[in-house]
Design an enzyme around this catalytic site. Structure first.
Site, PDB file in Angstrom:
ATOM      1  N   LYS A 126     -79.965 -57.066 -55.387  1.00 36.92           N
ATOM      2  CA  LYS A 126     -81.232 -57.193 -56.121  1.00 36.92           C
ATOM      3  C   LYS A 126     -81.730 -58.630 -56.204  1.00 36.92           C
ATOM      4  O   LYS A 126     -82.932 -58.875 -56.258  1.00 36.92           O
ATOM      5  CB  LYS A 126     -81.057 -56.693 -57.570  1.00 36.92           C
ATOM      6  CG  LYS A 126     -80.805 -55.231 -57.699  1.00 36.92           C
ATOM      7  CD  LYS A 126     -80.225 -54.884 -59.063  1.00 36.92           C
ATOM      8  CE  LYS A 126     -78.749 -55.083 -59.101  1.00 36.92           C
ATOM      9  NZ  LYS A 126     -78.059 -54.483 -60.241  1.00 36.92           N
ATOM     10  N   GLU A 150     -83.331 -50.258 -49.882  1.00 39.46           N
ATOM     11  CA  GLU A 150     -83.463 -49.087 -50.764  1.00 39.46           C
ATOM     12  C   GLU A 150     -82.488 -49.144 -51.940  1.00 39.46           C
ATOM     13  O   GLU A 150     -82.810 -48.766 -53.064  1.00 39.46           O
ATOM     14  CB  GLU A 150     -83.214 -47.814 -49.944  1.00 39.46           C
ATOM     15  CG  GLU A 150     -83.370 -46.533 -50.723  1.00 39.46           C
ATOM     16  CD  GLU A 150     -84.801 -46.313 -51.190  1.00 39.46           C
ATOM     17  OE1 GLU A 150     -85.708 -46.278 -50.348  1.00 39.46           O
ATOM     18  OE2 GLU A 150     -85.013 -46.191 -52.420  1.00 39.46           O
ATOM     19  N   VAL A 153     -82.879 -50.524 -56.003  1.00 35.72           N
ATOM     20  CA  VAL A 153     -83.450 -49.801 -57.140  1.00 35.72           C
ATOM     21  C   VAL A 153     -82.910 -48.378 -57.126  1.00 35.72           C
ATOM     22  O   VAL A 153     -83.047 -47.666 -56.124  1.00 35.72           O
ATOM     23  CB  VAL A 153     -85.000 -49.761 -57.072  1.00 35.72           C
ATOM     24  CG1 VAL A 153     -85.580 -49.029 -58.279  1.00 35.72           C
ATOM     25  CG2 VAL A 153     -85.584 -51.164 -56.978  1.00 35.72           C
ATOM     26  N   GLY A 207     -67.300 -47.624 -65.679  1.00 33.07           N
ATOM     27  CA  GLY A 207     -67.706 -48.350 -64.467  1.00 33.07           C
ATOM     28  C   GLY A 207     -69.201 -48.470 -64.285  1.00 33.07           C
ATOM     29  O   GLY A 207     -69.668 -48.845 -63.209  1.00 33.07           O
ATOM     30  N   LYS A 225     -85.176 -54.962 -61.106  1.00 30.63           N
ATOM     31  CA  LYS A 225     -85.619 -53.723 -60.455  1.00 30.63           C
ATOM     32  C   LYS A 225     -87.113 -53.488 -60.672  1.00 30.63           C
ATOM     33  O   LYS A 225     -87.807 -52.995 -59.774  1.00 30.63           O
ATOM     34  CB  LYS A 225     -84.791 -52.551 -60.979  1.00 30.63           C
ATOM     35  CG  LYS A 225     -83.308 -52.669 -60.614  1.00 30.63           C
ATOM     36  CD  LYS A 225     -82.447 -51.724 -61.427  1.00 30.63           C
ATOM     37  CE  LYS A 225     -80.974 -51.851 -61.104  1.00 30.63           C
ATOM     38  NZ  LYS A 225     -80.115 -51.156 -62.067  1.00 30.63           N
TER      39      LYS A 225
END
Ligand code: HSE
Length: 348
Positions: A126, A150, A153, A207, A225
């Site tokens: 990101k 892809e 996000v 996690g 995002k």
């Protein structure tokens, strides 16, 4: 059958999951006329491994904790990502190193080196895309290579692809989304009576949370995002620091109790919309949504994005927003997309 050579930059959970998917289910790719061959791996902890005829992924995945690539013929304990990217034989660079929200490094350099060397790039990172997505896209165009992200996000849930390919012909007026699984999970658990600290500890043990969960709770993960979504879907030119951000630590016990009395649910909503003067305004903020809002029923670590469109009204996509296999799937989809786009242009 076309063979596509990959270099994996970073060998943490996501690229390991990709390696496992390549090694255990080759038919996933063969069905598309494709064989994937990993010819290089670099990782800060493991070092560098290259093999022009393909690395034995089973052996790499079985490497015991604490071991390095120095144990392999031709392997080294030193990570040399620049040489692998610039001088290696891979046609596609798979970048999945850690996210740096401040300057995007070292992933940003990895992407620039790859593109400048004429290599296609897929990434789940990101940092560089939120900070420098437009520059990198332009650079890729100039060098005639493909850049796909892809997985930045909603992990493998194909939200960017959905907007680009399925909303064709519609005007997208804005987007609203639950873009951070940890904060959504934590809000749900707080509604069930846990304290913020208890709920965050649960999310960490499951996690979902980042290594430093303040990125989840304070909203800065969702901010990256939102910047990517606004730039991709609305054609904005936003950097993350232009996204006003309030985290879920701002939601008090009283806020939760009064929302419950009104049948509302607190969600951390990332949104972007176009103002009348054409400016794109984006923010991340907790909102108490009425029960009939399309995002109110999204629970647990699930993510969702609602596209506000001119002819269909709200269109919502929901699915996983985190996880190793889920994020590795984004890389698979991006690699298959590059294969489809470039078929016939590179080695077949
Ligand atoms: N920590 C993130 C989340 C992981 O909870 O959504 C995916 O970016």
């Amino acid at each position: 059958m076309r063979t596509l050579d990959l270099a994996l930059i970073g060998f943490g959970g996501v690229n390991r999951a990709l390696a496992k998917a390549i090694g255990t289910r080759p038919e996933r790719f063969a069905d598309h006329g494709l064989e994937l061959r990993v010819v290089a791996i670099t990782d800060l902890a493991l070092g560098t491994l290259q093999a022009v005829d393909g690395i034995d992924l089973g052996r790499v995945l079985a490497l015991p904790r604490g071991a390095t690539f120095a144990e392999f013929p031709g392997g080294s304990a030193t990570a040399d990502s620049e040489s692998v990217i610039r001088n290696g034989t891979a046609e596609v660079i798979v970048e999945a190193t850690f996210t740096n929200p401040l300057d995007g490094e070292p992933a940003l350099s990895h992407l620039r080196w790859a593109i400048a060397s004429g290599k296609h790039v897929v990434t789940t990172n990101k940092g560089p895309i939120a900070l420098h997505g437009a520059e990198l896209t332009e650079l890729a165009l100039g060098h005639g290579v493909e850049l796909r992200f892809e997985g930045t996000v909603m992990s493998g849930t194909p939200v960017l692809r959905f907007a680009r390919e399925q909303l064709v012909g519609l005007e997208v007026l804005g987007v609203q989304g639950i873009l951070n699984g940890t904060s959504n999970y934590v809000l749900g658990r707080r509604e069930a009576g846990l304290t913020l600290e208890e709920a965050v500890a649960e999310a960490q043990s499951l996690g979902y949370a980042e290594a430093d969960p303040t990125a989840d709770i304070g909203g800065s993960d969702a901010r990256l995002k939102v910047a990517i979504l606004a730039n991709e879907v609305l054609g904005a030119k936003l950097t993350p620091d232009q996204v006003v951000t309030v985290g879920i630590d701002a939601v008090s016990e009283d806020d939760l109790a009064s929302a419950a009395r009104e049948g509302r649910h607190w969600k951390l909503i990332g949104s972007a919309h176009r103002e009348d003067d054409g400016r794109i305004v984006a923010e991340v903020r907790p909102r108490a949504l009425a029960a009939d809002h399309p995002l109110a029923s999204i629970s647990g670590a699930t993510n969702a994005v609602t596209f506000l469109t001119d002819m269909l009204g709200p269109v919502t996509v929901s699915g996983p927003g985190a996880g190793r296999d889920e994020t590795a799937y984004a890389l698979i989809a991006d690699i298959l997309s590059i294969h489809a786009t470039t078929a016939g242009l590179v080695r077949v």
